[in-house]
Design an enzyme around this catalytic site. Structure first.
Site, PDB file in Angstrom:
ATOM      1  N   ASP A 160      31.107   8.172  -9.352  1.00 49.14           N
ATOM      2  CA  ASP A 160      31.495   8.787  -8.076  1.00 49.14           C
ATOM      3  C   ASP A 160      31.889  10.224  -8.363  1.00 49.14           C
ATOM      4  OD1 ASP A 160      32.602   9.231  -5.378  1.00 49.14           O
ATOM      5  OD2 ASP A 160      32.609   7.057  -5.241  1.00 49.14           O
ATOM      6  N   HIS A 237      28.367  11.807  -3.056  1.00 53.18           N
ATOM      7  CA  HIS A 237      29.433  11.338  -3.953  1.00 53.18           C
ATOM      8  C   HIS A 237      29.056  11.623  -5.409  1.00 53.18           C
ATOM      9  CE1 HIS A 237      32.458   9.152  -1.571  1.00 53.18           C
ATOM     10  NE2 HIS A 237      31.485   8.867  -0.741  1.00 53.18           N
ATOM     11  N   GLU A 305      28.175   8.355   3.070  1.00 49.99           N
ATOM     12  CA  GLU A 305      28.956   9.566   3.295  1.00 49.99           C
ATOM     13  C   GLU A 305      28.319  10.828   2.700  1.00 49.99           C
ATOM     14  OE1 GLU A 305      33.432   7.942   3.692  1.00 49.99           O
ATOM     15  OE2 GLU A 305      32.705   7.980   1.636  1.00 49.99           O
TER      16      GLU A 305
END
Ligand code: ACM
Ligand code: ZN
Length: 741
Positions: A160, A237, A305
């Site tokens: 991440d 990410h 996202e």
């Protein structure tokens, strides 16, 4: 009774080795609990007498691949299954009946007959090791816990923005640099500016798993019939990967090694560039090494996202969109995911991703993991795709599981044990055929606020036990009250083994409610096996305190403490505590002109007059207004007098929350014509990053009125230098209470 005279007999023609390994798991556990070494024999080789435990692999109707059949009589235990994994789950059931630690108590197994099989194929837990790194030994402890409760999937979030944790031989900088960050102990990590390790001497925090360690963990999990699904996040990410290899982001020349763990970081690139073929080659090379390590059919590729701003501004991305006829950046993400899916499929694997992969067009074979509620999962199932349910509510185990006032700091949210227990992975609106696409469910443990393994245990225990039952047992036999009863020995076992767990389920909720202009308190607990006792003078409740039977009135300032007694004895957990500050507005109903409280609803419409004051903890008591002014009106119902008024407000720069520009108090007799009695300007700089709260208050000559209007002027836009600067409406306004004296 289990002692050294008991023999273990294996009946598994053609699978002796595998079943013997499963049986050893059992004999090892018995040895650890009692010191008794059970003798292992193969039936057919000798005649057996005495007490026998049979491990038998044979056609066992109606238990499927993972189920088992168990018969315990005074003479023998017969455990039978279609597959070794079924025997493994039978063992877990046997172990459930035994002590959890060695106590020198005789081991006895009650006589019983069970036919048992799971309701769902995907019984998962996710652990994020990017935000905080957990050592290989601890990952194994996590896997042990999963195995004990018959979970079969460990989703390992290896990558991440906050750190890359898997050794990739072809790209050594991923771990020599992007696995290490300079941590700031003073701040909640994810809001501090994170720098990765360009200078090894300054890196203080991180870690990664070598390929050898990963192989070892994969084998360890396989022995416990747990599949590890690795997650390699893309295309967003990916700040950590981009820190090490900026050439695969959209604007490599602008890339900065300074990172922020906030995924909408402005100081860095968070995405791979889908306009750049080299980025795909990089990802494919990474995935090749990942596939060589993990036999899992599924490879998780994230997809959530993605802030697509960089793609909008990137000539390569725009050229790609033109060439491929893609109209939106969502379609560009879809192009990206489909290209990765083709690669995984060509290598015999299946792609799974977060529900954002639906946007712009779902890849043809993809499995969807639904986290933004269930709607993505529902849509995917209706399209004929497989889905795994992991909705934030109730399956994000990084959320609070008890009263935030007495739980360790968590990311926010609120998912209690009962909420997890009541979860139904198959949404009612799916047809039977669509429902068959719901493989199961999983809980996710993001670790922004979980720096230690102790905290990992605490957040999953006991909630994972509730999830395990949801995924294993049919809905028809689930019973919350009975679950609580059966949970007790498990909790005792956690304590004996030194496992950390939450007692949030024993908490009492002190719930204020405005009723006819008065503030009433009700006390509730989701545990149905106890009785609530409370005090209003701040002393600790005991079984001699007032026993709660009905809501009671708050007519002066008081400190309420409430606790639960089970079997006439107070549960050993801190009492729920709430302080109520009483004033003339307390309990009065409030009407808002705007009601925008999407994220922090607090106590809803009652928040500003519920007597409860906020702290710097944003999850408590604060009613939130995004980009809008707070305009609240109270009708006191009769003529009221006051010479002092105040509105409590919060500032948390890093959370985009700012004091209002000003607060205005107006009064009226008729509810139409208002007179300003005070306006208080903010004097605290909006750039002050310290978390703080204060009352915007004013004293004035005594006024008579029936109606009060309070306006707090939202800052509107975050100040210059803040990541939200230049975005109208980006500032949040948080208010907790109106005080009238
Ligand atoms: C997620 O929580 N961003 C999948
Ligand atoms: Zn690009």
């Amino acid at each position: 009774m289990l002692d050294g005279r008991v023999k273990v007999a294996i009946q598994a023609p053609g699978h002796i080795k595998e079943v013997t390994a499963v049986a050893r798991f059992f004999t090892h556990a018995v040895d650890q609990l009692s010191g008794e070494q059970l003798q292992m024999v193969q039936t057919g080789q000798q005649s057996l007498n005495g007490k026998i435990i049979y491990f038998k692999l044979a056609k066992t109707p109606s238990v499927g691949a993972e189920g088992y059949q168990l018969l315990v009589t005074p003479e023998a235990i017969h455990l039978q299954a279609n597959q070794p994994r079924g025997l493994f789950y039978g063992i877990q059931s046997l172990l459930q009946t035994m002590p959890k630690i060695r106590t020198n108590q005789l081991l006895r197994i009650p006589c019983m007959e069970i036919k048992d099989s799971p309701s769902f194929r995907w019984r998962g837990m996710m652990l994020d090791v990017s935000r905080h790194f957990f050592a290989p030994e601890l990952v194994k402890e996590f896997i042990d816990l999963l195995a004990t409760y018959k979970m079969n999937t460990f989703h390992w979030h290896l990558v991440d923005g906050a750190g890359w944790r898997i050794e990739i031989k072809k790209y050594p900088k991923l771990t020599s640099q992007a696995a290490w960050r300079v941590d700031d102990f003073d701040q909640v990590w994810n809001w501090s500016d994170i720098k990765f390790n360009r200078n090894p001497d300054s890196a203080t925090y991180g870690g990664y798993y070598t390929q050898d360690q990963i192989r070892d963990i994969v084998t360890y999990a396989a022995k416990r019939y747990i599949t590890i699904v690795p997650e390699i996040e893309m295309p967003g990410h990916s700040e950590a990967a981009m820190a090490a290899y900026p050439e695969f982001s959209c604007l490599p020349h602008k890339s900065s090694f300074k990172q922020s763990g906030n995924f909408y970081a402005h100081t860095t690139q968070s995405n791979y560039c889908p306009g750049n073929d080299s980025a795909f080659i990089f990802i494919e090379n990474v995935l090749k090494e990942v596939m060589a390590l993990f036999p899992s059919k599924y490879i998780h590729v994230g997809g959530d996202e993605v802030d697509k701003t960089s793609w909008k501004n990137c000539p390569l991305c725009q050229a790609r969109m033109k060439k491929e006829g893609l109209k939106t950046e969502e379609e560009l993400q879809s192009y990206f995911m489909q290209r990765i899916e083709r690669f995984l499929n060509a290598n015999g694997r299946k792609m799974i991703g977060w529900d954002e992969i639906l946007e712009g067009g779902l890849a043809p074979q993809a499995t969807v993991m639904s986290w933004r509620g269930e709607s993505g999962g529902i849509k995917a199932a209706q399209m004929g795709h497989d889905v795994v349910m992991s909705p934030g509510t109730p399956l994000y185990f990084d959320h609070y599981q008890g009263d935030p006032a007495s739980e360790p700091r968590a990311i926010g949210g609120f998912n209690t044990l009962k909420m997890v227990y009541n979860y139904k992975p198959v949404p009612a609106q799916l047809s039977q055929a669509e429902a068959s696409h719901v493989l199961g469910a999983q809980a996710n443990l993001w670790t922004e606020y979980i720096p230690t393994y102790e905290q990992v245990e605490y957040m999953i225990l006991p909630r994972m036990l509730a999830l395990s039952e949801v995924l294993w047992s049919p809905e028809s036999v689930r019973n919350w009250k009975d679950f609580n009863r059966r949970l007790r020995p498990q909790l005792v076992g956690f304590a004996q083994k030194g496992l950390h767990y939450s007692k949030g389920n024993f908490k009492v909720d002190i719930k204020p409610e405005n009723k006819n202009g008065q503030l009433m308190l009700s006390l509730e607990t989701e545990n149905e096996n106890g009785v609530i006792y409370y005090t209003t003078d701040g002393t600790e409740p005991t079984t001699g305190s007032t026993c709660y039977t009905a809501p009671f009135l708050v007519d002066h300032s008081m400190r309420v403490k409430a606790g639960l007694a089970i079997n006439h004895s107070m549960v050993k957990a801190p009492a729920a505590t709430r302080t109520f500050t009483f004033n003339k507005a307390t309990g009065k109903s409030v009407k808002y002109v705007h009601l925008n409280s999407k994220y922090y609803p607090a106590n809803g419409l009652a928040t500003l007059t519920d007597g409860m004051r906020g702290t710097t903890e944003i999850g408590h008591q604060w009613h939130a207004f995004s980009g809008q002014d707070m305009i609240a009106q109270i009708d006191f119902g009769q003529t009221t007098t006051a010479g002092y008024m105040a509105l409590g407000c919060l500032q948390q720069y890093d959370q985009w929350i700012f004091y209002p520009k000003w607060v205005k108090f107006e009064v009226s007799m008729d509810g139409k014509n208002f007179k300003v009695v005070a306006t208080i300007d903010n004097t605290v700089p909006t750039t002050d990053r310290a978390g703080q709260f204060k009352d915007f208050s004013a004293k004035f000559s005594t006024q008579s009125f029936r109606y009060l209007r309070v306006t707090a002027k939202n800052l509107g836009e975050c100040p210059a230098g803040h990541p939200g600067a230049g975005k109208p409406g980006s500032a949040w306004l948080f208010c907790d209470e109106i005080i009238v004296q």
